[in-house]
Motif scaffolding. Structure first.
Motif, PDB file in Angstrom:
ATOM      1  N   GLY A 119       0.845  -1.192   0.000  1.00 25.18           N
ATOM      2  CA  GLY A 119       0.000   0.000   0.000  1.00 25.18           C
ATOM      3  C   GLY A 119       0.875   1.234   0.000  1.00 25.18           C
ATOM      4  O   GLY A 119       1.631   1.443   0.942  1.00 25.18           O
ATOM      5  N   ARG A 120       0.800   2.014  -1.042  1.00 31.19           N
ATOM      6  CA  ARG A 120       1.545   3.281  -1.108  1.00 31.19           C
ATOM      7  C   ARG A 120       0.575   4.399  -0.777  1.00 31.19           C
ATOM      8  O   ARG A 120      -0.494   4.494  -1.368  1.00 31.19           O
ATOM      9  CB  ARG A 120       2.164   3.463  -2.484  1.00 31.19           C
ATOM     10  CG  ARG A 120       3.275   2.460  -2.740  1.00 31.19           C
ATOM     11  CD  ARG A 120       4.026   2.723  -4.031  1.00 31.19           C
ATOM     12  NE  ARG A 120       5.173   1.850  -4.147  1.00 31.19           N
ATOM     13  CZ  ARG A 120       5.177   0.702  -4.813  1.00 31.19           C
ATOM     14  NH1 ARG A 120       4.093   0.300  -5.433  1.00 31.19           N
ATOM     15  NH2 ARG A 120       6.256  -0.031  -4.859  1.00 31.19           N
ATOM     16  N   VAL A 121       0.956   5.244   0.164  1.00 30.22           N
ATOM     17  CA  VAL A 121       0.072   6.297   0.665  1.00 30.22           C
ATOM     18  C   VAL A 121       0.731   7.653   0.470  1.00 30.22           C
ATOM     19  O   VAL A 121       1.887   7.840   0.870  1.00 30.22           O
ATOM     20  CB  VAL A 121      -0.261   6.071   2.159  1.00 30.22           C
ATOM     21  CG1 VAL A 121      -1.164   7.169   2.683  1.00 30.22           C
ATOM     22  CG2 VAL A 121      -0.897   4.701   2.367  1.00 30.22           C
ATOM     23  N   LYS A 122      -0.006   8.572  -0.106  1.00 27.31           N
ATOM     24  CA  LYS A 122       0.507   9.925  -0.306  1.00 27.31           C
ATOM     25  C   LYS A 122       0.670  10.601   1.053  1.00 27.31           C
ATOM     26  O   LYS A 122      -0.167  10.457   1.947  1.00 27.31           O
ATOM     27  CB  LYS A 122      -0.461  10.714  -1.182  1.00 27.31           C
ATOM     28  CG  LYS A 122       0.053  12.062  -1.609  1.00 27.31           C
ATOM     29  CD  LYS A 122      -0.923  12.706  -2.589  1.00 27.31           C
ATOM     30  CE  LYS A 122      -0.462  14.068  -3.035  1.00 27.31           C
ATOM     31  NZ  LYS A 122      -1.428  14.656  -3.993  1.00 27.31           N
ATOM     32  N   GLU A 129      -3.091   5.994   6.003  1.00 25.97           N
ATOM     33  CA  GLU A 129      -1.970   5.550   6.841  1.00 25.97           C
ATOM     34  C   GLU A 129      -2.493   4.746   8.022  1.00 25.97           C
ATOM     35  O   GLU A 129      -1.976   3.672   8.342  1.00 25.97           O
ATOM     36  CB  GLU A 129      -1.173   6.749   7.357  1.00 25.97           C
ATOM     37  CG  GLU A 129      -0.269   7.383   6.340  1.00 25.97           C
ATOM     38  CD  GLU A 129       0.540   8.537   6.932  1.00 25.97           C
ATOM     39  OE1 GLU A 129       0.769   8.556   8.165  1.00 25.97           O
ATOM     40  OE2 GLU A 129       0.935   9.416   6.158  1.00 25.97           O
ATOM     41  N   SER A 130      -3.507   5.269   8.680  1.00 25.80           N
ATOM     42  CA  SER A 130      -4.087   4.609   9.843  1.00 25.80           C
ATOM     43  C   SER A 130      -4.675   3.251   9.476  1.00 25.80           C
ATOM     44  O   SER A 130      -4.488   2.274  10.206  1.00 25.80           O
ATOM     45  CB  SER A 130      -5.153   5.508  10.466  1.00 25.80           C
ATOM     46  OG  SER A 130      -5.791   4.857  11.524  1.00 25.80           O
ATOM     47  N   GLU A 138       3.382  -2.761   7.530  1.00 20.35           N
ATOM     48  CA  GLU A 138       4.531  -2.072   8.102  1.00 20.35           C
ATOM     49  C   GLU A 138       5.012  -0.992   7.146  1.00 20.35           C
ATOM     50  O   GLU A 138       5.029  -1.194   5.928  1.00 20.35           O
ATOM     51  CB  GLU A 138       5.663  -3.067   8.359  1.00 20.35           C
ATOM     52  CG  GLU A 138       5.311  -4.103   9.403  1.00 20.35           C
ATOM     53  CD  GLU A 138       6.423  -5.121   9.608  1.00 20.35           C
ATOM     54  OE1 GLU A 138       7.520  -4.955   9.045  1.00 20.35           O
ATOM     55  OE2 GLU A 138       6.174  -6.086  10.331  1.00 20.35           O
ATOM     56  N   ASN A 139       5.418   0.136   7.708  1.00 17.61           N
ATOM     57  CA  ASN A 139       5.970   1.219   6.908  1.00 17.61           C
ATOM     58  C   ASN A 139       7.385   0.817   6.488  1.00 17.61           C
ATOM     59  O   ASN A 139       8.267   0.676   7.314  1.00 17.61           O
ATOM     60  CB  ASN A 139       5.992   2.514   7.718  1.00 17.61           C
ATOM     61  CG  ASN A 139       6.394   3.706   6.897  1.00 17.61           C
ATOM     62  OD1 ASN A 139       6.852   3.583   5.766  1.00 17.61           O
ATOM     63  ND2 ASN A 139       6.215   4.885   7.458  1.00 17.61           N
ATOM     64  N   SER A 140       7.597   0.643   5.173  1.00 16.13           N
ATOM     65  CA  SER A 140       8.901   0.159   4.718  1.00 16.13           C
ATOM     66  C   SER A 140       9.835   1.271   4.264  1.00 16.13           C
ATOM     67  O   SER A 140      11.037   1.103   4.280  1.00 16.13           O
ATOM     68  CB  SER A 140       8.731  -0.871   3.601  1.00 16.13           C
ATOM     69  OG  SER A 140       8.096  -0.281   2.492  1.00 16.13           O
TER      70      SER A 140
END
Length: 151
Positions: A119-122, A129-130, A138-140
């Motif tokens: 998941g890519r989030v601007k 994000e939440s 996990e934020n990679s």
């Protein structure tokens, strides 16, 4: 939200609904390409989408009401990128987390060769994000950009 939530595959009848959702101001603001989409552009994109074996598009249903959409773009044989949105009138009800969970189950059932969802989030899209974080993603990495045309 009351009612049975489930994913169904997109049909040609969903094209105009998806066009409307795609041009919602909040969706455009949070999209990586934030320009308004013309009906012609959307129609061409949609026709390619339904013929592309590397794209999987689903509609989130609550009983018989369409409340969101989620798409998987298979990047290689074992990973896929997620794009999703919730219809404006159904936001703020926890459906982002629900659609991600339903997608995880759908992938395990229909695409067992996929072992990583991305998941890519601007930046600034706190709601997405939440949803990803609370769904176990996990934020990679964080990407920074400098637009030289604006400097």
């Amino acid at each position: 939200m009351d009612g049975k939530l489930f994913l169904r595959k997109v049909t040609e009848n969903d094209m105009l609904m998806l066009f409307k959702w795609a041009n919602d101001p909040d969706v455009r603001k949070n999209a990586f390409h934030s320009e308004t989409i013309t009906l012609e552009e959307h129609t061409n994109w949609f026709n390619k989408l339904i013929m592309d074996d590397s794209q999987y598009q689903y509609i989130l249903m609550c009983d018989d009401i369409a409340v969101g959409q989620i798409r998987l773009s298979v990047e290689n044989n074992n990973s896929a990128e997620i794009d999703y949105s919730i219809a404006p009138e159904y936001r703020g009800r926890g459906l982002g987390k629900k659609i991600l969970e339903l997608l995880r189950l759908q992938v395990k059932k229909d695409m067992p060769h996929i072992n990583k969802l991305i998941g890519r989030v601007k930046s600034g899209n706190i709601a997405s994000e939440s949803c990803f974080q609370s769904s176990g993603y996990e934020n990679s990495f964080i990407q920074y950009e400098l637009n030289l045309m604006e400097k």
